[in-house]
Design an enzyme around this catalytic site. Structure first.
Site, short mmCIF file in Angstrom:
data_model
loop_
_atom_site.label_atom_id
_atom_site.label_comp_id
_atom_site.label_asym_id
_atom_site.label_seq_id
_atom_site.Cartn_x
_atom_site.Cartn_y
_atom_site.Cartn_z
N SER A 130 0.83 -1.21 0.00
CA SER A 130 0.00 0.00 0.00
C SER A 130 0.86 1.26 0.00
CB SER A 130 -0.92 0.00 1.22
OG SER A 130 -1.80 -1.09 1.18
N TYR B 11 -13.14 -3.24 -3.80
CA TYR B 11 -14.24 -2.55 -4.49
C TYR B 11 -15.57 -3.18 -4.06
CZ TYR B 11 -17.14 0.01 -7.75
OH TYR B 11 -18.10 0.81 -8.28
N TYR C 24 -2.88 -10.67 2.77
CA TYR C 24 -2.88 -9.30 3.28
C TYR C 24 -4.31 -8.94 3.62
CZ TYR C 24 -1.86 -4.19 3.12
OH TYR C 24 -1.72 -2.86 3.40
N LYS D 45 -0.48 -10.68 6.82
CA LYS D 45 -0.35 -9.36 7.42
C LYS D 45 -1.75 -8.91 7.81
CE LYS D 45 0.86 -4.53 6.53
NZ LYS D 45 1.31 -3.51 5.55
#
Length: 302
Positions: A44, A107, A133, A162
Site C-alpha cells: 500500500s 471494491y 494481506y 499481514k
C-alpha cells in the site's frame, strides 16, 4: 518464515512521476543497514494501486537485483483482476522474489466463498510462498480466522498473513486459530504500535510503514524485547506512539511517510503518484514537529 521487523517500502518517484532508481536504492540500503528483516515492495505504501503493470514488473526486477538476497524480498502482487494477479505473481517468482503478498480483492464486498476461490486460484498458479494481506478498511471484507485456516490447511505455501486491523484482539484470535493449525505460520501486525502486543500474543512481528522513517528504532525495540530490557522497550514504544500521528498528516498517508523519510535526511523527492497530492508547507511543518517531539531529529534540522 517471515519474522521480526519487516518494512513495506516506499516507492521513490521523481518530480515527473517516473521511478527514481537512485532514490530507491538509497532507501533500500538504509533499511538493510538498520537491520530490517524483510522488504515488501509494491504494498500500500509502495503505491501499487497507482502503477502500471509494466512499471511494477520493471521495478520488481530492479529490487530483486538490488537487494541481492541480503534479506527476503516480498512483492505485492494483489489486485482486482485475478488473471493479472496470477500473471504478476508468476513474474515475481521468475524474477527471484522470495514471496508474494496478496491483498484480497477490493471494491465489491466479497463473501468468504469468493475470497477463498481467489486465494486458491492464485495459490494453484505458483509455488512461490504467499503472504495474505488483510486490510478490511480498504477491501470491505475481513479475512476471518476460519477462512485463513481453511486456506493454510490446503496450501502449505500460504505461509503468512499481514493483519492490518486496528484491534489487537482481532490479530490475537487470528494468531491462536492459525497457529493451532500450523505452528510455523507467521502472523504479522500491520499497525506499527502493535508490534509488542503481537509478539506477546504469540505472533511474529510487524510489517509497518514507520519502519521507513525510523528503521533503527524498530530494530532496537525488537532487540530490547528479546533481551527483556523493559526500559528500552518503553523508550522505543514512546517514540512510535508519537510517530503514529504521521498517518494523519496526509490522505492517503503515503505522502506523509515519504515526507518524513526525506526529513530524516534521506535525499529523495517525497512525490506521490496522481491523483494523490504532494505535501503542503503546513504538512511539512507538522511532520517536522512530530519527528522533533519523538526525539528522532533536532529542532534545528532542516
Amino acid at each position: 518464515m517471515f519474522k521480526g521487523v519487516l518494512s513495506p517500502v516506499i516507492t521513490v518517484f521523481d518530480r515527473n512521476g517516473k521511478l527514481d532508481y537512485e532514490g530507491n536504492k538509497l532507501v533500500i540500503e538504509r533499511l538493510i543497514d538498520n537491520g530490517i528483516n524483510g522488504l515488501l515492495f509494491l504494498g500500500s505504501i509502495g503505491e501499487f494501486f497507482a502503477m502500471s503493470m509494466a512499471e511494477k514488473q520493471e521495478f520488481t526486477a530492479f529490487v530483486v537485483k538490488t537487494v541481492n538476497k541480503r534479506v527476503p524480498v516480498l512483492i505485492g502482487t494483489g489486485g482486482t483482476v485475478q488473471a493479472e494477479v496470477i500473471e504478476f505473481t508468476r513474474f515475481a517468482e521468475q524474477a527471484g522474489a522470495d514471496a508474494a503478498v496478496v491483498i484480497s480483492p477490493y471494491y465489491f464486498k466479497l463473501n468468504s466463498t469468493a475470497i477463498y476461490r481467489y486465494y486458491a486460484n492464485v495459490a494453484r498458479s505458483t509455488s512461490l510462498p504467499i503472504m495474505m494481506y488483510n486490510f478490511p478498511e480498504r477491501t470491505a471484507a475481513d479475512l476471518e480466522p476460519e477462512l485463513v485456516c481453511r486456506l493454510i490447511k490446503e496450501f502449505p505455501h500460504i505461509v503468512a498473513i499481514k493483519d492490518t486491523v486496528d484491534n489487537i484482539s482481532h490479530t490475537r484470535k487470528l494468531i491462536q486459530a492459525a497457529k493451532a493449525v500450523r505452528p510455523e505460520f507467521c502472523v504479522l501486525s500491520g499497525f506499527d504500535e502493535y508490534m509488542i502486543p503481537n509478539l506477546m500474543a504469540g505472533g511474529d512481528g510487524i510489517l509497518g510503514g514507520l519502519t521507513n522513517v525510523v528503521p533503527g528504532v524498530f530494530s532496537d525495540l525488537m532487540r530490547a524485547y528479546k533481551a527483556k530490557e523493559m526500559a528500552q522497550v518503553e523508550a522505543a514504544q514512546a517514540k512510535i506512539s508519537i510517530l503514529m500521528n504521521l498517518y494523519e498528516v496526509s490522505a492517503p498517508f503515503v505522502a506523509a511517510i515519504k515526507g518524513a523519510v526525506a526529513r530524516m535526511g534521506v535525499p529523495i523527492v517525497p512525490a506521490v503518484k496522481d491523483p494523490a497530492a504532494d505535501l503542503t508547507d503546513e504538512q511539512q511543518q507538522r511532520i517536522k514537529t512530530l519527528l522533533v517531539s519523538a526525539g528522532v531529529i533536532t529542532a534545528d534540522k532542516e
